[in-house]
Design a protein around this motif. Structure first.
Motif, PDB file in Angstrom:
ATOM      1  N   SER A 149      37.241  36.744  36.512  1.00 17.80           N
ATOM      2  CA  SER A 149      38.436  35.905  36.433  1.00 17.80           C
ATOM      3  C   SER A 149      38.431  34.828  37.515  1.00 17.80           C
TER       4      SER A 149
ATOM      5  N   ASP B 200      53.415  36.220  39.696  1.00 21.44           N
ATOM      6  CA  ASP B 200      52.028  36.126  40.159  1.00 21.44           C
ATOM      7  C   ASP B 200      51.451  34.824  39.608  1.00 21.44           C
TER       8      ASP B 200
ATOM      9  N   TYR C 183      46.884  42.488  34.822  1.00 19.63           N
ATOM     10  CA  TYR C 183      46.008  42.939  35.904  1.00 19.63           C
ATOM     11  C   TYR C 183      46.574  44.259  36.411  1.00 19.63           C
TER      12      TYR C 183
ATOM     13  N   ILE D 267      50.927  42.400  46.088  1.00 23.37           N
ATOM     14  CA  ILE D 267      51.541  43.201  45.011  1.00 23.37           C
ATOM     15  C   ILE D 267      52.049  44.511  45.608  1.00 23.37           C
TER      16      ILE D 267
ATOM     17  N   ARG E 292      39.358  36.445  50.901  1.00 21.49           N
ATOM     18  CA  ARG E 292      40.498  37.370  50.825  1.00 21.49           C
ATOM     19  C   ARG E 292      41.762  36.691  51.398  1.00 21.49           C
TER      20      ARG E 292
ATOM     21  N   SER F 226      44.825  39.738  51.609  1.00 24.94           N
ATOM     22  CA  SER F 226      44.200  39.578  50.286  1.00 24.94           C
ATOM     23  C   SER F 226      45.354  39.361  49.317  1.00 24.94           C
ATOM     24  N   PRO F 227      45.131  38.639  48.215  1.00 19.82           N
ATOM     25  CA  PRO F 227      46.224  38.498  47.246  1.00 19.82           C
ATOM     26  C   PRO F 227      46.742  39.852  46.756  1.00 19.82           C
ATOM     27  N   VAL F 228      45.845  40.780  46.473  1.00 18.59           N
ATOM     28  CA  VAL F 228      46.299  42.055  45.893  1.00 18.59           C
ATOM     29  C   VAL F 228      47.231  42.805  46.852  1.00 18.59           C
TER      30      VAL F 228
ATOM     31  N   ASN G  63      46.576  36.327  33.128  1.00 14.19           N
ATOM     32  CA  ASN G  63      45.338  37.083  33.004  1.00 14.19           C
ATOM     33  C   ASN G  63      45.694  38.332  32.214  1.00 14.19           C
TER      34      ASN G  63
ATOM     35  N   SER H   5      41.679  32.847  45.678  1.00 15.52           N
ATOM     36  CA  SER H   5      40.573  33.528  44.981  1.00 15.52           C
ATOM     37  C   SER H   5      40.173  32.879  43.667  1.00 15.52           C
ATOM     38  N   LYS H   6      41.113  32.348  42.913  1.00 15.29           N
ATOM     39  CA  LYS H   6      40.813  31.994  41.522  1.00 15.29           C
ATOM     40  C   LYS H   6      40.641  30.485  41.366  1.00 15.29           C
TER      41      LYS H   6
ATOM     42  N   ASN I 266      53.169  36.957  35.181  1.00 12.05           N
ATOM     43  CA  ASN I 266      51.938  36.329  35.701  1.00 12.05           C
ATOM     44  C   ASN I 266      51.562  35.169  34.772  1.00 12.05           C
TER      45      ASN I 266
ATOM     46  N   LEU J 278      53.417  35.223  44.284  1.00 14.86           N
ATOM     47  CA  LEU J 278      52.090  35.541  44.833  1.00 14.86           C
ATOM     48  C   LEU J 278      51.124  34.419  44.466  1.00 14.86           C
TER      49      LEU J 278
ATOM     50  N   LEU K 282      49.508  45.025  38.885  1.00 15.91           N
ATOM     51  CA  LEU K 282      50.853  44.517  38.566  1.00 15.91           C
ATOM     52  C   LEU K 282      51.686  45.565  37.851  1.00 15.91           C
TER      53      LEU K 282
ATOM     54  N   ILE L  38      48.564  33.232  40.640  1.00 13.94           N
ATOM     55  CA  ILE L  38      47.253  33.072  41.279  1.00 13.94           C
ATOM     56  C   ILE L  38      46.304  32.167  40.482  1.00 13.94           C
ATOM     57  N   TYR L  39      46.611  31.923  39.203  1.00 12.26           N
ATOM     58  CA  TYR L  39      45.787  31.000  38.412  1.00 12.26           C
ATOM     59  C   TYR L  39      46.453  29.629  38.282  1.00 12.26           C
TER      60      TYR L  39
END
Ligand SMILES: Cc1ncc(COP(=O)(O)O)c(C=O)c1O
Length: 385
Positions: free
Chosen positions: A26, A189, A110, A89, A231, A84-86, A161, A222-223, A157, A218, A113, A191-192
């Motif tokens: 991703s 989220d 994902y 969450i 991270r 880190s993004p995760v 994704n 990363s993406k 999100n 968030l 989530l 992130i994209y």
């Protein structure tokens, strides 16, 4: 109660670094530290002078200022820098969700989530994206029926994704109205964000942070920006009380961001438009290539092209694909294991993301996409006449 296994990470752990043709990622194509610093006009030696002491828990003020500049109504003090993004969450769910709460989450998703909130709350509901003949839709009436006064949080999100769905502005505003009417939080989220290559600029949507106070957003590098190994991620939370609680939870996870990551993330944010533009072009070209492939092979795949983001969810005709092979596959999971082990092609089974039915996820962000697609094509039955 144990938390559900993180199937996406488990599946990638088996194959990500040993499978030659990766079609499932991703993230977007990455870059080296040297190239990044050259882009932002820094010398590689500057990195050598970064001190390896603890950093500020909420994050470097310049980092937070640069992040705030990506939104309309966000100040540097609203930003929390993550390790880190995760991590964002986990911090959000621990902060917002109690056993007596209901949570509604867009699905598929994902894994993190869903799983963290599901582990913590008393009542977890999924809000399903709906496939149609040419794409994916959200059903806002269905969301209205799922959300009530006991709903603490709606998890979304966009760009999504794995489907690549993105709502239009009107749909996004209706979603915010549903949250506002029920006085509940939104975890958005994003992130994209910025990978909406097929949309006209007029169709771009704002961040939910710019629309509604009770939002936690968030995002990270990363993406869209192609720097997952940094991270680097952040939360935006405009409510001061909630922000304090988020930082409180962070003291139990990572305390503060790593100093080298902060240094490099600041440089990346300075050239973020350049980094994103490269990946937008890549995603666009790979999507074009993939659309032609899907047209050729509509006998075995149902193609719903993504609107935004770097991924798409493809429905596969499992019986047709099985007939071509010695064995028969009872699930997309079995098909993907076989493909990775015997043909060196990595797809992500939809089961990892909570899909029912036979779906696989494709990712369009990598330079090697077209050669990996050719490797997959070589495994397919001859096209139906
Ligand atoms: C929707 C979504 N959110 C968050 C993340 C976490 O990002 P990272 O792995 O960089 O922490 C991912 C990663 O795939 C994702 O797809």
């Amino acid at each position: 109660m144990k938390i559900r296994p993180f199937l996406t990470e488990q599946f990638f752990a088996l194959y990500e670094f040993t499978t030659p043709h990766v079609l499932a990622s991703s993230d977007c194509e990455t870059t080296s530290i040297a190239e990044l610093l050259a882009m932002s006009g820094r010398d590689l030696q500057d990195l050598g002078s970064v001190n390896l002491g603890y950093t500020e828990s909420q994050g470097n003020p310049e980092y937070r200022r640069l992040v705030a500049g990506m939104y309309e109504n966000v100040n540097a003090e609203d930003v929390i820098v993550l390790t880190s993004p995760v991590e964002g969450i986990y911090l959000t769910m621990q902060t917002l969700v109690e056993a007596s709460d209901e949570v509604v989450a867009l699905s598929p998703a994902y894994d993190a989530l869903h799983h963290v909130a599901e582990h913590l709350c008393g009542d977890f509901h999924t809000w399903q994206l709906v496939p149609n003949a040419t794409g994916w839709e959200i059903d806002l009436d269905r969301l209205r029926s799922l959300v009530n006064a006991n709903t603490r949080l709606i998890i979304v999100n966009f760009p999504h994704n794995p489907t690549g769905f993105q709502p239009d502005r009107n749909q996004l505003e209706q979603l915010v109205d549903i949250a506002r009417d029920n006085d509940c939080w939104i975890f958005s989220d994003e992130i994209y964000r910025g990978l909406d290559v097929n949309l006209s600029p007029a169709a771009a949507i704002p961040s939910v942070a710019d629309l509604y106070d009770k939002t936690i957003v968030l995002n990270g590098l990363s993406k869209t920006f192609g720097l997952p190994g940094l991270r680097a991620g952040w939360l935006v939370a405009c409510d001061g009380g909630i922000r304090e609680e988020l930082i409180g939870w962070k003291h139990y996870t990572t305390i503060c961001p790593p100093a080298p990551t902060e240094y490099l993330a600041i440089e990346a944010l300075r050239v973020r438009e350049q980094l994103a533009a490269r990946n937008q072009q890549r995603v666009s070209a790979n999507l074009q290539f993939c659309s032609e492939f899907m047209k050729r092979r509509k006998d075995v795949f149902c193609w719903r092209p993504p609107v935004a983001g770097s991924t798409a969810l493809v429905e596969i005709d499992l019986p047709a694909l099985s007939r071509h092979r010695a064995g028969s596959f009872s699930s997309a999971m079995e098909y993907c294991h076989d493909l990775a082990q015997n043909h060196g092609v990595l797809l992500l089974p939809g089961e990892c993301l909570g899909c029912t039915g036979t779906f696989v996820r494709l990712g369009f962000g990598r330079e090697s996409f077209s050669s990996a697609l050719a490797a997959w094509e070589a495994t397919l039955p001859p096209p139906a006449a």
